[in-house]
Enzyme design. Structure first.
Site, PDB file in Angstrom:
ATOM      1  N   ARG A  50       0.820  -1.195   0.000  1.00 38.81           N
ATOM      2  CA  ARG A  50       0.000   0.000   0.000  1.00 38.81           C
ATOM      3  C   ARG A  50       0.871   1.270   0.000  1.00 38.81           C
ATOM      4  NH1 ARG A  50      -5.149  -0.547   2.465  1.00 38.81           N
ATOM      5  NH2 ARG A  50      -4.248  -2.322   3.535  1.00 38.81           N
ATOM      6  N   THR A  51       1.843   1.315   0.916  1.00 45.40           N
ATOM      7  CA  THR A  51       2.694   2.506   1.008  1.00 45.40           C
ATOM      8  C   THR A  51       3.491   2.687  -0.273  1.00 45.40           C
ATOM      9  OG1 THR A  51       2.861   2.168   3.381  1.00 45.40           O
ATOM     10  CG2 THR A  51       4.484   3.617   2.401  1.00 45.40           C
ATOM     11  N   LYS A  79      22.607  -8.783  -0.840  1.00 50.94           N
ATOM     12  CA  LYS A  79      23.177  -9.859  -0.030  1.00 50.94           C
ATOM     13  C   LYS A  79      24.497  -9.418   0.611  1.00 50.94           C
ATOM     14  CE  LYS A  79      21.917 -13.702  -2.209  1.00 50.94           C
ATOM     15  NZ  LYS A  79      22.101 -14.599  -3.339  1.00 50.94           N
ATOM     16  N   ARG A 100      11.870   1.982   2.985  1.00 48.58           N
ATOM     17  CA  ARG A 100      11.148   1.182   3.967  1.00 48.58           C
ATOM     18  C   ARG A 100      12.120   0.103   4.406  1.00 48.58           C
ATOM     19  NH1 ARG A 100       5.722   0.971   6.049  1.00 48.58           N
ATOM     20  NH2 ARG A 100       5.385  -1.125   6.840  1.00 48.58           N
ATOM     21  N   HIS A 128       7.123   6.654  10.844  1.00 47.45           N
ATOM     22  CA  HIS A 128       6.439   6.551   9.560  1.00 47.45           C
ATOM     23  C   HIS A 128       5.737   7.900   9.342  1.00 47.45           C
ATOM     24  CE1 HIS A 128       4.615   4.889   6.156  1.00 47.45           C
ATOM     25  NE2 HIS A 128       3.783   4.011   6.687  1.00 47.45           N
TER      26      HIS A 128
END
Ligand SMILES: [Zn+2]
Lengths: 298, 155
Positions: A50-51, A79, A100, A128
């Site tokens: 959604r974000t 990695k 995020r 957030h």
């Protein structure tokens, strides 16, 4: 260059400015191609469809483009690489970075290594800020924020969205009503900080006791994993369920908000009442993120 | 016997070169040694006195370390445990420098963040950073607040 990392970094005038800009984007008072030569990198090291979609939508509506990786790609691409290195590399590709990340403080770290602006789209259980801004925006769309009675319901111990919203509301002379199940009350140091900022904080044992006083009821999800077994979860969850019956005699202008997704805290029958504003709230993510993207890249 | 307590003479026996840390908060002497990295297997010649009577503090601890002068980072760590400590640098039996400790506004790399989810507890090239507030130490990365038991978090 400025970064959007934590709601603690903002003064009231900054918040008002961003809310005003979002409103201009929302009502169409903008040139659609404002960022047409800009590219944003959406780095999502943790899933949040959604974000991510709302940032991508916001960028597209400003005429700009997005590149990025989602959580699955991110985990294989980097990695063993540090976030600091990834950020230094991506800074060479894009005009801004939306991050995020599962670790708290990741966005602050990224801002120290980036040579382009960083917008925090959620770091772990941490900050957030775009969520808080869209919460404020949704309230202000209907009523002035100043002097209102806002209730926060749900997991106020671990729910950082609630903490961050409370901190922002403390800049608006709001009276805060906290309603949390036993053991999930707001941490004492946050309540103290709010009072130090001059906020009146009233604790309630249940939602019935507070709901008729409220202008805004902000409901958050009670996370099942916080409870030892499903019986105690259902016990608590059912006592914090918002149903149409509960809404008898509330203020006419009461608005019910929820950052979504919900997990049974709000009866779907409430959706048809005039108090339900959570879908509108979700939609407001786009103008808010347009304002943020534009502000850091203009 | 005069006003001097005979045991006191033993406690303050002079050292030739080194550091005397006086006015340590009572009970913190061993923590002071721990943050200086001094253990039973390191070579320093030490004297430790705990719960010594003090006019100013009621009780205090004293640590004397021969042949060692303290670095600034070490002084910052001591300040966290014993904000009233006084550090005396001794050369040839004389106090050549006397300084108080001062808690800096920001502590970098001094305290480990207790939040396991904090980015400073990963392999990122970043030092833990706390601002010192009256109510505790505030992690500038994850917002964690350390209110007490600071000694256990010192790196
Ligand atoms: Zn931390």
């Amino acid at each position: 260059m400025y970064h959007i990392i934590s709601i603690r970094d903002f003064e009231r005038s900054d918040l008002d400015y961003l809310l005003d800009r979002a409103r201009e984007f929302d009502t169409g008072e903008y040139r659609p191609a404002m960022l047409d030569d800009k590219l944003v990198a959406l780095l999502f090291f943790e899933p949040s469809t959604r974000t991510r979609m709302s940032f991508a939508t916001a960028m597209a509506r400003l005429g700009g483009r997005s590149i990025g990786v989602d959580s699955v790609e991110a985990s294989s691409i980097v990695k063993g690489e540090t976030l600091a290195d990834t950020i230094r590399v991506v800074s060479g590709y894009a005009d801004a970075i939306v991050l995020r990340h599962p670790k708290e403080g990741a966005a602050r770290l990224a801002s120290e290594f980036a040579s382009v602006p960083v917008i925090n789209a959620g770091d772990g259980a941490g900050q957030h800020p775009s969520q808080t801004l869209l919460d404020l925006y949704t309230i202000r769309q209907s009523i002035p924020i100043d002097g209102t009675n806002v209730g926060l319901l749900g997991d106020l111990r671990y729910g950082r969205t609630a903490h961050s919203l409370a901190l922002a509301l403390s800049l608006y002379g709001v009276t805060l009503h906290t309603i949390a199940p036993g053991g999930l009350e707001m941490p004492a140091n946050i309540a103290l900080e709010l009072r130090e900022r001059g906020m009146e904080v009233v604790e309630h044992a249940n939602v019935e006791e507070a709901i008729r006083e409220l202008d805004v009821l902000y409901v958050t999800r009670i996370q099942r994993e916080r409870f030892p077994d499903s019986a105690s979860y259902y016990n608590v969850a059912s006592s914090y369920r918002i149903t149409p019956d509960l809404l008898d005699g509330v203020k006419e202008r009461l608005m019910i908000l929820h950052p979504l997704p919900r997990a049974g805290e709000i009866d779907p029958a409430v959706d048809r009442t005039p108090y339900a504003r959570y879908f509108e709230q979700a939609r407001n993510g786009v103008p808010i993120r347009m304002a943020l993207l534009h502000e850091v890249m203009k | 016997m005069s006003t001097k307590d005979p045991s006191r003479g033993l406690l303050v026996s002079p050292i030739r070169n080194g550091t005397v840390i006086d006015h340590i908060t009572a009970g913190e002497a061993l923590n002071v040694l721990r943050i200086l990295g001094i253990t039973g297997s390191t070579p320093e010649c030490l004297s430790i006195a705990t719960n010594v009577e003090s006019k100013r503090m009621g009780k205090k601890d004293i640590v004397k370390i021969e042949n060692r002068e303290l670095r600034t980072e070490e002084v910052d760590r001591i300040a966290l445990l014993a904000p009233q400590a006084k550090i005396n640098i001794i050369r040839e039996y004389k106090v050549v420098e006397k300084k108080g400790v001062e808690i800096p506004e920001v502590l970098r790399g001094v305290v480990r963040c207790p939040n396991p989810g904090c980015i400073t507890n990963t392999n990122e090239p970043v030092e833990s950073t706390f601002e010192v507030l009256p109510k505790g130490l505030h992690c500038l990365y994850c917002d964690w607040l350390i209110k007490d038991d600071i000694a256990n978090h010192i790196i």
